[in-house]
Design a protein around this motif. Structure first.
Motif, mmCIF file in Angstrom:
data_model
loop_
_atom_site.group_PDB
_atom_site.id
_atom_site.type_symbol
_atom_site.label_atom_id
_atom_site.label_comp_id
_atom_site.label_asym_id
_atom_site.label_seq_id
_atom_site.Cartn_x
_atom_site.Cartn_y
_atom_site.Cartn_z
ATOM 1 N N ASN A 50 2.695 -21.731 -25.595
ATOM 2 C CA ASN A 50 1.605 -22.330 -24.912
ATOM 3 C C ASN A 50 1.776 -21.820 -23.389
ATOM 4 O OD1 ASN A 50 0.950 -23.853 -27.085
ATOM 5 N ND2 ASN A 50 2.035 -25.782 -26.438
ATOM 6 N N CYS A 51 0.549 -22.036 -22.568
ATOM 7 C CA CYS A 51 0.767 -21.649 -21.371
ATOM 8 C C CYS A 51 1.764 -22.311 -20.594
ATOM 9 C CB CYS A 51 -0.644 -21.661 -20.612
ATOM 10 S SG CYS A 51 -0.903 -21.373 -19.019
ATOM 11 N N LYS A 52 2.428 -21.483 -19.535
ATOM 12 C CA LYS A 52 3.505 -22.180 -18.969
ATOM 13 C C LYS A 52 2.934 -23.257 -17.853
ATOM 14 C CE LYS A 52 6.180 -17.938 -19.828
ATOM 15 N NZ LYS A 52 6.653 -16.728 -18.846
ATOM 16 N N HIS A 53 1.985 -23.017 -17.340
ATOM 17 C CA HIS A 53 1.285 -23.951 -16.205
ATOM 18 C C HIS A 53 0.472 -24.991 -16.832
ATOM 19 C CE1 HIS A 53 2.417 -20.158 -13.879
ATOM 20 N NE2 HIS A 53 1.745 -19.591 -14.535
ATOM 21 N N CYS A 54 -0.478 -24.688 -17.751
ATOM 22 C CA CYS A 54 -1.453 -25.970 -18.144
ATOM 23 C C CYS A 54 -1.134 -26.327 -19.540
ATOM 24 C CB CYS A 54 -2.713 -25.605 -17.798
ATOM 25 S SG CYS A 54 -3.360 -24.386 -18.945
ATOM 26 N N LYS A 55 -0.138 -25.673 -20.365
ATOM 27 C CA LYS A 55 0.263 -26.038 -21.628
ATOM 28 C C LYS A 55 -0.998 -25.865 -22.615
ATOM 29 C CE LYS A 55 4.221 -27.508 -20.120
ATOM 30 N NZ LYS A 55 4.846 -26.360 -19.345
ATOM 31 N N ALA A 56 -1.703 -25.212 -22.223
ATOM 32 C CA ALA A 56 -2.921 -24.726 -23.206
ATOM 33 C C ALA A 56 -2.480 -23.766 -24.489
ATOM 34 C CB ALA A 56 -4.212 -23.957 -22.523
ATOM 35 N N ARG A 57 -3.142 -24.003 -25.392
ATOM 36 C CA ARG A 57 -2.679 -22.976 -26.599
ATOM 37 C C ARG A 57 -3.285 -21.789 -26.432
ATOM 38 N NH1 ARG A 57 -2.177 -26.153 -32.434
ATOM 39 N NH2 ARG A 57 -0.527 -27.365 -31.533
ATOM 40 N N LYS A 58 -2.709 -20.883 -26.724
ATOM 41 C CA LYS A 58 -3.212 -19.330 -26.362
ATOM 42 C C LYS A 58 -3.321 -18.636 -27.800
ATOM 43 C CE LYS A 58 -0.120 -17.626 -24.034
ATOM 44 N NZ LYS A 58 0.806 -16.622 -23.366
ATOM 45 N N PHE A 59 -4.241 -17.666 -27.804
ATOM 46 C CA PHE A 59 -4.364 -16.847 -28.964
ATOM 47 C C PHE A 59 -3.186 -15.869 -28.759
ATOM 48 C CE2 PHE A 59 -8.753 -18.175 -28.530
ATOM 49 C CZ PHE A 59 -9.004 -18.805 -29.979
ATOM 50 N N GLU A 60 -3.051 -15.000 -29.566
ATOM 51 C CA GLU A 60 -1.806 -14.006 -29.658
ATOM 52 C C GLU A 60 -2.027 -12.992 -28.658
ATOM 53 O OE1 GLU A 60 0.258 -10.701 -32.633
ATOM 54 O OE2 GLU A 60 -1.535 -12.036 -33.247
ATOM 55 N N SER A 61 -3.506 -12.637 -28.348
ATOM 56 C CA SER A 61 -3.708 -11.268 -27.408
ATOM 57 C C SER A 61 -3.958 -12.013 -26.000
ATOM 58 C CB SER A 61 -4.995 -10.620 -27.967
ATOM 59 O OG SER A 61 -5.836 -11.550 -27.946
ATOM 60 N N GLU A 62 -3.958 -13.309 -25.705
ATOM 61 C CA GLU A 62 -4.167 -13.590 -24.167
ATOM 62 C C GLU A 62 -2.955 -13.508 -23.512
ATOM 63 O OE1 GLU A 62 -7.459 -17.016 -24.870
ATOM 64 O OE2 GLU A 62 -5.323 -17.746 -24.906
ATOM 65 N N THR A 63 -3.325 -13.161 -22.300
ATOM 66 C CA THR A 63 -2.059 -12.958 -21.382
ATOM 67 C C THR A 63 -1.747 -14.194 -20.747
ATOM 68 O OG1 THR A 63 -3.569 -12.370 -19.590
ATOM 69 C CG2 THR A 63 -2.791 -10.544 -20.664
ATOM 70 N N ASP A 64 -0.655 -14.265 -20.255
ATOM 71 C CA ASP A 64 0.061 -15.467 -19.685
ATOM 72 C C ASP A 64 -0.957 -15.779 -18.529
ATOM 73 O OD1 ASP A 64 1.717 -17.644 -19.891
ATOM 74 O OD2 ASP A 64 3.296 -16.864 -18.418
ATOM 75 N N CYS A 67 -5.759 -18.858 -19.142
ATOM 76 C CA CYS A 67 -6.519 -20.036 -19.255
ATOM 77 C C CYS A 67 -6.653 -20.732 -18.050
ATOM 78 C CB CYS A 67 -6.044 -20.866 -20.028
ATOM 79 S SG CYS A 67 -4.393 -21.030 -19.943
ATOM 80 N N CYS A 68 -5.858 -20.581 -17.066
ATOM 81 C CA CYS A 68 -5.939 -21.458 -15.682
ATOM 82 C C CYS A 68 -5.434 -20.486 -14.546
ATOM 83 C CB CYS A 68 -4.935 -22.756 -15.972
ATOM 84 S SG CYS A 68 -3.003 -22.061 -15.974
ATOM 85 N N ARG A 69 -5.481 -19.264 -14.710
ATOM 86 C CA ARG A 69 -5.312 -18.434 -13.481
ATOM 87 C C ARG A 69 -3.799 -18.449 -13.023
ATOM 88 N NH1 ARG A 69 -10.662 -16.868 -10.156
ATOM 89 N NH2 ARG A 69 -11.469 -15.592 -11.902
ATOM 90 N N ASN A 70 -2.983 -18.827 -13.717
ATOM 91 C CA ASN A 70 -1.554 -18.843 -13.483
ATOM 92 C C ASN A 70 -1.517 -20.200 -12.647
ATOM 93 O OD1 ASN A 70 -0.490 -16.676 -14.721
ATOM 94 N ND2 ASN A 70 -1.168 -15.378 -12.959
ATOM 95 N N GLY A 71 -2.093 -21.250 -12.996
ATOM 96 C CA GLY A 71 -2.020 -22.398 -12.311
ATOM 97 C C GLY A 71 -3.104 -22.532 -11.128
ATOM 98 N N GLN A 72 -3.739 -21.840 -10.939
ATOM 99 C CA GLN A 72 -4.740 -21.800 -9.709
ATOM 100 C C GLN A 72 -5.899 -22.992 -9.946
ATOM 101 O OE1 GLN A 72 -6.090 -18.118 -8.538
ATOM 102 N NE2 GLN A 72 -4.173 -17.388 -7.927
ATOM 103 N N ILE A 73 -6.168 -23.057 -11.370
ATOM 104 C CA ILE A 73 -7.383 -23.735 -11.786
ATOM 105 C C ILE A 73 -6.612 -25.022 -12.550
ATOM 106 C CG2 ILE A 73 -9.315 -24.191 -13.149
ATOM 107 C CD1 ILE A 73 -9.578 -21.095 -12.796
ATOM 108 N N GLU A 74 -7.037 -26.324 -12.026
ATOM 109 C CA GLU A 74 -6.550 -27.397 -13.001
ATOM 110 C C GLU A 74 -7.842 -28.044 -13.516
ATOM 111 O OE1 GLU A 74 -4.391 -31.626 -11.590
ATOM 112 O OE2 GLU A 74 -4.115 -29.892 -10.276
ATOM 113 N N LEU A 75 -7.911 -28.111 -14.909
ATOM 114 C CA LEU A 75 -8.866 -28.881 -15.442
ATOM 115 C C LEU A 75 -8.701 -30.308 -15.692
ATOM 116 C CD1 LEU A 75 -9.290 -26.486 -18.460
ATOM 117 C CD2 LEU A 75 -10.532 -26.554 -16.202
#
Length: 107
Positions: A50-64, A67-75
């Motif tokens: 999962n993403c280290k910042h927002c804990k979202a599940r990632k696809f295999e090819s997605e970079t770290d 989903c959240c621009r390394n913690g810059q975006i908070e949903l």
């Protein structure tokens, strides 16, 4: 006066019954059509951390941080709607009707 309605017409010989049963159209099961194209195997994505910042599940090819621009975006997590929670969890007539017809309401 004694009335015996259709007593002569209601009795069939064995030969007549056999000929009538073979004349009945075969009934088509609607589930046969629905379930006829189910694949034998499935494609499952490989598990990735999962993403280290927002804990979202990632696809295999997605970079770290994709989903959240390394913690810059908070949903913001949406607040549950009280009426929907009542319909989903209660046992009154409205709630039972809602759950029994959930496919209609989702459509």
């Amino acid at each position: 006066m004694f009335c015996n309605e259709g007593s002569d017409n209601d009795i069939l010989d064995d030969d007549e019954e056999a000929s009538m049963s073979s004349a009945k159209p075969s009934e088509i099961d609607p589930f046969d059509t629905v379930y006829s194209n189910i694949p034998d195997n499935t494609h499952i994505l490989k598990v990735d951390e999962n993403c280290k910042h927002c804990k979202a599940r990632k696809f295999e090819s997605e970079t770290d941080g994709f989903c959240c621009r390394n913690g810059q975006i908070e949903l913001k997590q949406p607040e549950p709607i009280p009426e929907l929670m009542r319909l989903w969890s209660s046992m009154d007539a409205d709630s039972r009707h809602f759950r029994e017809n959930i496919r209609f309401f989702n459509g």
